[in-house]
Structures are given as C-alpha cells and as structure tokens.
Design a protein around this motif. Structure first.
Motif, PDB file in Angstrom:
ATOM      1  N   ILE A 162      -7.448  35.419  -2.340  1.00 55.40           N
ATOM      2  CA  ILE A 162      -6.290  35.075  -3.157  1.00 55.40           C
ATOM      3  C   ILE A 162      -5.700  36.340  -3.760  1.00 55.40           C
ATOM      4  N   MET A 163      -4.475  36.216  -4.288  1.00 58.16           N
ATOM      5  CA  MET A 163      -3.862  37.282  -5.089  1.00 58.16           C
ATOM      6  C   MET A 163      -3.879  36.792  -6.538  1.00 58.16           C
ATOM      7  N   TYR A 164      -4.870  37.177  -7.297  1.00 58.28           N
ATOM      8  CA  TYR A 164      -5.032  36.717  -8.679  1.00 58.28           C
ATOM      9  C   TYR A 164      -3.904  37.266  -9.542  1.00 58.28           C
ATOM     10  N   GLN A 165      -3.258  36.383 -10.304  1.00 51.30           N
ATOM     11  CA  GLN A 165      -2.098  36.729 -11.131  1.00 51.30           C
ATOM     12  C   GLN A 165      -0.977  37.340 -10.300  1.00 51.30           C
ATOM     13  N   GLY A 166      -1.026  37.118  -8.981  1.00 55.68           N
ATOM     14  CA  GLY A 166      -0.007  37.660  -8.095  1.00 55.68           C
ATOM     15  C   GLY A 166      -0.106  39.148  -7.866  1.00 55.68           C
ATOM     16  N   LEU A 167      -1.173  39.795  -8.394  1.00 54.55           N
ATOM     17  CA  LEU A 167      -1.258  41.255  -8.371  1.00 54.55           C
ATOM     18  C   LEU A 167      -2.566  41.797  -7.801  1.00 54.55           C
ATOM     19  N   ILE A 168      -3.667  41.070  -7.994  1.00 57.50           N
ATOM     20  CA  ILE A 168      -4.986  41.627  -7.725  1.00 57.50           C
ATOM     21  C   ILE A 168      -5.645  40.857  -6.574  1.00 57.50           C
ATOM     22  N   PRO A 169      -5.980  41.545  -5.469  1.00 63.72           N
ATOM     23  CA  PRO A 169      -6.677  40.877  -4.369  1.00 63.72           C
ATOM     24  C   PRO A 169      -8.106  40.508  -4.786  1.00 63.72           C
ATOM     25  N   VAL A 170      -8.420  39.228  -4.718  1.00 65.47           N
ATOM     26  CA  VAL A 170      -9.749  38.721  -5.083  1.00 65.47           C
ATOM     27  C   VAL A 170     -10.291  37.900  -3.927  1.00 65.47           C
ATOM     28  N   THR A 171     -11.565  38.097  -3.612  1.00 66.50           N
ATOM     29  CA  THR A 171     -12.264  37.249  -2.651  1.00 66.50           C
ATOM     30  C   THR A 171     -13.291  36.423  -3.403  1.00 66.50           C
ATOM     31  N   VAL A 172     -13.186  35.104  -3.280  1.00 66.00           N
ATOM     32  CA  VAL A 172     -14.101  34.169  -3.930  1.00 66.00           C
ATOM     33  C   VAL A 172     -15.041  33.618  -2.867  1.00 66.00           C
ATOM     34  N   TYR A 173     -16.341  33.629  -3.152  1.00 71.13           N
ATOM     35  CA  TYR A 173     -17.337  33.174  -2.190  1.00 71.13           C
ATOM     36  C   TYR A 173     -17.874  31.810  -2.625  1.00 71.13           C
ATOM     37  N   VAL A 174     -17.859  30.846  -1.701  1.00 71.16           N
ATOM     38  CA  VAL A 174     -18.187  29.456  -2.000  1.00 71.16           C
ATOM     39  C   VAL A 174     -19.177  28.950  -0.960  1.00 71.16           C
ATOM     40  N   ASN A 175     -20.248  28.283  -1.407  1.00 69.70           N
ATOM     41  CA  ASN A 175     -21.198  27.751  -0.437  1.00 69.70           C
ATOM     42  C   ASN A 175     -20.752  26.375   0.072  1.00 69.70           C
ATOM     43  N   HIS A 176     -21.571  25.748   0.910  1.00 71.12           N
ATOM     44  CA  HIS A 176     -21.161  24.489   1.534  1.00 71.12           C
ATOM     45  C   HIS A 176     -21.134  23.319   0.549  1.00 71.12           C
ATOM     46  N   CYS A 177     -21.632  23.539  -0.684  1.00 70.25           N
ATOM     47  CA  CYS A 177     -21.536  22.522  -1.736  1.00 70.25           C
ATOM     48  C   CYS A 177     -20.350  22.789  -2.662  1.00 70.25           C
ATOM     49  N   ASN A 178     -19.463  23.721  -2.268  1.00 72.80           N
ATOM     50  CA  ASN A 178     -18.300  24.105  -3.075  1.00 72.80           C
ATOM     51  C   ASN A 178     -18.709  24.704  -4.423  1.00 72.80           C
ATOM     52  N   VAL A 179     -19.838  25.404  -4.428  1.00 67.73           N
ATOM     53  CA  VAL A 179     -20.307  26.132  -5.602  1.00 67.73           C
ATOM     54  C   VAL A 179     -20.017  27.614  -5.383  1.00 67.73           C
ATOM     55  N   MET A 180     -19.370  28.259  -6.359  1.00 73.49           N
ATOM     56  CA  MET A 180     -19.130  29.691  -6.282  1.00 73.49           C
ATOM     57  C   MET A 180     -20.450  30.444  -6.312  1.00 73.49           C
ATOM     58  N   VAL A 181     -20.572  31.466  -5.455  1.00 72.31           N
ATOM     59  CA  VAL A 181     -21.765  32.309  -5.470  1.00 72.31           C
ATOM     60  C   VAL A 181     -21.410  33.769  -5.753  1.00 72.31           C
ATOM     61  N   GLY A 182     -20.147  34.019  -6.133  1.00 68.33           N
ATOM     62  CA  GLY A 182     -19.735  35.369  -6.491  1.00 68.33           C
ATOM     63  C   GLY A 182     -18.278  35.619  -6.157  1.00 68.33           C
TER      64      GLY A 182
END
Length: 214
Positions: A162-182
């Motif tokens: 995603i582009m967080y706040q339209g400015l910062i490239p962020v990668t969000v990691y999600v497991n198969h239970c839709n839980v963020m892992v980092g």
C-alpha cells in the motif's frame, strides 16, 4: 544479547482464532501458477497484541528495538513498550488526535539506567507504529505482493503493498487467518528503511482496553 535470545526462544507465535475463519491460501495466489488470479485484499484481525522486533536505519542511524505492541482501532490507540540499547520506553500513540499532515499525539515515558525517575514527553510525531484498522488493505487499495517467508512463521504469508497516507510505501504481511505478522516500509524523506516482525500474537479486544481511557 541475552534479552534478544530469550525473545527468540519465546517466538513460537500463536493466535487464538476459530478454525472456521482460517482457510489455506489457494493455488491461484502462487505467482507463477497457470491459474494465478490476484486476490482481493482481506480485512485483517485488527484488535491484537504482540511481541515485536524492529530495525530502523538510514545513512545516519541504525536503531534496533524490541518489546510489545497493542493495536486497538476501536479505541484509536497504539501502545508500544520497548527495550533498546540499554534503555526502556513506553509510548502511547493517540490516533484520535492527529494533525492534517498525519502526525499523531504521542506520550513517551522513557527510563534511563542512569536515572531513578522517568522522563515524560508529549508531542506530535510521525510514528514508526501505524494504527492498522481491519479495512486498511481495502481502503488503500492494496496490491498483492505474493506469498513470502517471514521470520517467526512456519508457513508462508501474504504480502500486501500500500501507499500509506498516499506517501509512504508499506508492505503488510498477513497469514492465512488474516492476522498481521509484521510490516515493512520505506520513508523517502530521509531514505529510511524499517522492518517490523511480530511474534507471540494474540488477537481479540479483551486485554487491550485496560491501559487507555480518553
């Protein structure tokens, strides 16, 4: 060093979610499979608490910290208790009070080993610890980045960009239970790179409400 080794030993991450909410990643999300089809971004389980390990660096600094995060969109706060380079700190980020340019109200309580009393500071900051609501990937139109290996996770996890706040490239990691892992991000201003790993993750709101009252 001994503290870091202890955290690694404890890193058998577990998230108490119902089996009905967890489905294995389908073969259609394997990048080079003939039947690949980009999946729709999921809602994440946003009320959670977790241990974390974070490394932030640029040309002028290298900062490694570890501790505990509470993420509560329902109460508009992120609380971070951390240890780093001989110091301890506790930060409360109040996302109910932000500026137009995305700075967030922060109360920082720092403990210095050379002092018997903590230092308390309050002000607006550009936080390393964003608030992650359940629809963040949908709201920002996340693009699927493939299945990847992530520290402290036995199985592969999904990367979402995603582009967080339209400015910062962020990668969000999600497991198969839709839980963020980092999450990882790159801040163009000072050319800063940040990697954040989660482990010992617990989802649900029961234990998140006791430390913050507006």
């Amino acid at each position: 060093m001994q503290f870091f080794q202890l955290l690694v030993i404890l890193a058998a991450g577990a998230w108490p979610v119902s089996a009905a909410s967890c489905h294995p990643f389908p073969s259609s999300v394997i990048e080079f499979s003939a039947g690949f089809q980009q999946p729709n971004p999921p809602r994440i389980q946003a009320e959670y608490q977790t241990n974390f390990l974070q490394h932030k660096w640029n040309q002028n600094l290298s900062h490694i910290t570890t501790g505990f995060i509470k993420n509560s969109p329902s109460q508009n706060f992120v609380q971070v208790d951390e240890a780093y380079d001989g110091g301890l700190a506790s930060s409360l980020f109040n996302y109910a009070n932000t500026t137009d340019d995305g700075l967030v109200d922060n109360i920082l309580t720092a403990y210095n080993p050379q002092s018997n009393t903590p230092t308390v500071w309050q002000g607006f900051v550009n936080s390393n610890f964003p608030l992650f609501p359940e629809d963040i990937l949908i709201t920002y139109g996340a693009v699927f980045g493939g299945l990847v290996r992530r520290r402290f996770n036995t199985d592969m996890v999904a990367a979402w960009d995603i582009m967080y706040q339209g400015l910062i490239p962020v990668t969000v990691y999600v497991n198969h239970c839709n839980v963020m892992v980092g999450y990882d991000y790159f801040s163009p201003g000072l050319r800063t790179r940040v990697i954040t790993e989660y482990f010992n993750i617990e989802v649900g709101s029961k234990s998140l409400m006791s430390r913050y009252h507006k």
